[in-house]
Design a protein around this motif. Structure first.
Motif, PDB file in Angstrom:
ATOM      1  N   SER A 104     -65.188 -59.793  81.093  1.00 43.02           N
ATOM      2  CA  SER A 104     -63.811 -59.711  81.570  1.00 43.02           C
ATOM      3  C   SER A 104     -62.804 -60.020  80.467  1.00 43.02           C
ATOM      4  N   SER A 105     -63.200 -60.858  79.505  1.00 45.23           N
ATOM      5  CA  SER A 105     -62.284 -61.239  78.435  1.00 45.23           C
ATOM      6  C   SER A 105     -62.414 -60.294  77.249  1.00 45.23           C
ATOM      7  N   ASN A 106     -61.306 -59.785  76.768  1.00 48.80           N
ATOM      8  CA  ASN A 106     -61.328 -58.900  75.593  1.00 48.80           C
ATOM      9  C   ASN A 106     -61.816 -59.611  74.337  1.00 48.80           C
ATOM     10  N   SER A 107     -61.731 -60.920  74.315  1.00 50.72           N
ATOM     11  CA  SER A 107     -62.146 -61.640  73.106  1.00 50.72           C
ATOM     12  C   SER A 107     -63.631 -61.447  72.814  1.00 50.72           C
ATOM     13  N   TYR A 108     -64.398 -61.137  73.845  1.00 51.71           N
ATOM     14  CA  TYR A 108     -65.837 -60.854  73.670  1.00 51.71           C
ATOM     15  C   TYR A 108     -66.037 -59.745  72.648  1.00 51.71           C
ATOM     16  N   TYR A 109     -65.169 -58.760  72.656  1.00 48.81           N
ATOM     17  CA  TYR A 109     -65.340 -57.569  71.822  1.00 48.81           C
ATOM     18  C   TYR A 109     -64.780 -57.756  70.414  1.00 48.81           C
ATOM     19  N   THR A 110     -64.294 -58.947  70.114  1.00 43.98           N
ATOM     20  CA  THR A 110     -63.824 -59.232  68.753  1.00 43.98           C
ATOM     21  C   THR A 110     -64.928 -59.848  67.890  1.00 43.98           C
ATOM     22  N   LYS A 111     -66.101 -60.049  68.442  1.00 41.85           N
ATOM     23  CA  LYS A 111     -67.199 -60.721  67.731  1.00 41.85           C
ATOM     24  C   LYS A 111     -68.324 -59.734  67.434  1.00 41.85           C
ATOM     25  N   GLU A 112     -68.693 -59.615  66.167  1.00 43.26           N
ATOM     26  CA  GLU A 112     -69.662 -58.599  65.759  1.00 43.26           C
ATOM     27  C   GLU A 112     -71.032 -58.814  66.391  1.00 43.26           C
ATOM     28  N   GLU A 113     -71.395 -60.055  66.710  1.00 41.16           N
ATOM     29  CA  GLU A 113     -72.721 -60.307  67.268  1.00 41.16           C
ATOM     30  C   GLU A 113     -72.872 -59.746  68.679  1.00 41.16           C
ATOM     31  N   ASN A 114     -71.781 -59.325  69.278  1.00 42.60           N
ATOM     32  CA  ASN A 114     -71.832 -58.776  70.632  1.00 42.60           C
ATOM     33  C   ASN A 114     -71.967 -57.258  70.659  1.00 42.60           C
ATOM     34  N   TYR A 115     -72.198 -56.657  69.503  1.00 41.94           N
ATOM     35  CA  TYR A 115     -72.369 -55.209  69.423  1.00 41.94           C
ATOM     36  C   TYR A 115     -73.828 -54.867  69.230  1.00 41.94           C
ATOM     37  N   LYS A 116     -74.241 -53.807  69.915  1.00 41.05           N
ATOM     38  CA  LYS A 116     -75.656 -53.453  69.977  1.00 41.05           C
ATOM     39  C   LYS A 116     -76.079 -52.582  68.803  1.00 41.05           C
ATOM     40  N   CYS A 117     -75.202 -51.696  68.358  1.00 40.44           N
ATOM     41  CA  CYS A 117     -75.568 -50.792  67.273  1.00 40.44           C
ATOM     42  C   CYS A 117     -74.330 -50.473  66.453  1.00 40.44           C
ATOM     43  N   TRP A 118     -74.597 -50.023  65.214  1.00 42.17           N
ATOM     44  CA  TRP A 118     -73.532 -49.792  64.239  1.00 42.17           C
ATOM     45  C   TRP A 118     -73.724 -48.461  63.524  1.00 42.17           C
ATOM     46  N   GLY A 119     -72.614 -47.916  63.040  1.00 41.38           N
ATOM     47  CA  GLY A 119     -72.683 -46.798  62.126  1.00 41.38           C
ATOM     48  C   GLY A 119     -72.889 -47.290  60.705  1.00 41.38           C
ATOM     49  N   GLN A 120     -72.905 -46.355  59.768  1.00 38.26           N
ATOM     50  CA  GLN A 120     -73.170 -46.706  58.371  1.00 38.26           C
ATOM     51  C   GLN A 120     -71.906 -47.113  57.624  1.00 38.26           C
ATOM     52  N   GLY A 121     -70.751 -46.805  58.186  1.00 39.51           N
ATOM     53  CA  GLY A 121     -69.485 -47.192  57.582  1.00 39.51           C
ATOM     54  C   GLY A 121     -68.850 -46.071  56.769  1.00 39.51           C
ATOM     55  N   THR A 122     -67.547 -46.186  56.581  1.00 38.04           N
ATOM     56  CA  THR A 122     -66.799 -45.252  55.740  1.00 38.04           C
ATOM     57  C   THR A 122     -65.865 -46.060  54.847  1.00 38.04           C
ATOM     58  N   GLN A 123     -65.801 -45.698  53.577  1.00 36.25           N
ATOM     59  CA  GLN A 123     -65.041 -46.464  52.604  1.00 36.25           C
ATOM     60  C   GLN A 123     -63.557 -46.085  52.662  1.00 36.25           C
ATOM     61  N   VAL A 124     -62.718 -47.092  52.718  1.00 35.33           N
ATOM     62  CA  VAL A 124     -61.269 -46.900  52.606  1.00 35.33           C
ATOM     63  C   VAL A 124     -60.796 -47.674  51.379  1.00 35.33           C
ATOM     64  N   THR A 125     -60.108 -46.997  50.491  1.00 40.00           N
ATOM     65  CA  THR A 125     -59.568 -47.632  49.294  1.00 40.00           C
ATOM     66  C   THR A 125     -58.060 -47.416  49.261  1.00 40.00           C
ATOM     67  N   VAL A 126     -57.330 -48.517  49.203  1.00 41.54           N
ATOM     68  CA  VAL A 126     -55.874 -48.461  49.183  1.00 41.54           C
ATOM     69  C   VAL A 126     -55.391 -48.848  47.790  1.00 41.54           C
ATOM     70  N   SER A 127     -54.721 -47.926  47.141  1.00 45.42           N
ATOM     71  CA  SER A 127     -54.248 -48.181  45.776  1.00 45.42           C
ATOM     72  C   SER A 127     -52.775 -48.593  45.783  1.00 45.42           C
ATOM     73  N   SER A 128     -52.384 -49.264  44.707  1.00 46.44           N
ATOM     74  CA  SER A 128     -50.987 -49.726  44.619  1.00 46.44           C
ATOM     75  C   SER A 128     -50.060 -48.616  44.169  1.00 46.44           C
TER      76      SER A 128
END
Length: 128
Positions: A104-128
């Motif tokens: 019921s609490s949205n705070s549950y979904y702010t914690k990585e240990e509560n996720y069952k599976c993950w993607g591989q990720g995508t790189q974001v680079t922010v330049s000045s």
């Protein structure tokens, strides 16, 4: 169980925008809540935003609220992260995770240990 693939990362100047996608395959995507996290080199994984399985409720990191927007297209089995006014500290690998638990609490979904599976990720680079 779903499989997740992130895309849309790249190099952007500070102040610019990017839209990341998290595409899911597998059954019952509609039953999963999805969160975006990011991990910069040498730092812990950090919560960015999450959206419940119904799409009716979202939660954001306080520091990013107002600049980032999470949304989902259930027909396309895709969750998006629109990032505006990017800052250099936004340089990181951005990952999406899926959770099949209801809390019921949205705070549950702010914690990585509560996720069952993950993607591989995508790189974001922010330049000045």
């Amino acid at each position: 169980q779903v499989q997740l693939v992130e895309s849309g990362g790249g190099l952007v100047q500070a102040g610019g925008s990017l839209r990341l996608s998290c595409a899911a395959s597998g059954s019952n995507f509609g039953g999963y809540s999805v969160g975006w996290f990011r991990q910069a080199p040498g730092k812990d994984r950090e919560f960015v935003a999450a959206i419940r399985f119904s799409g009716s409720s979202t939660v954001y990191s306080d520091s990013l609220k107002g600049r980032f927007t999470i949304s989902r297209d259930s027909a396309k089995k895709t969750v998006y992260l629109q990032m505006n006014n990017l800052k250099q500290e936004g340089t990181a690998v951005y990952l999406c995770g899926a959770s099949d638990k209801y809390y019921s609490s949205n705070s549950y979904y702010t914690k990585e240990e509560n996720y069952k599976c993950w993607g591989q990720g995508t790189q974001v680079t922010v330049s000045s």
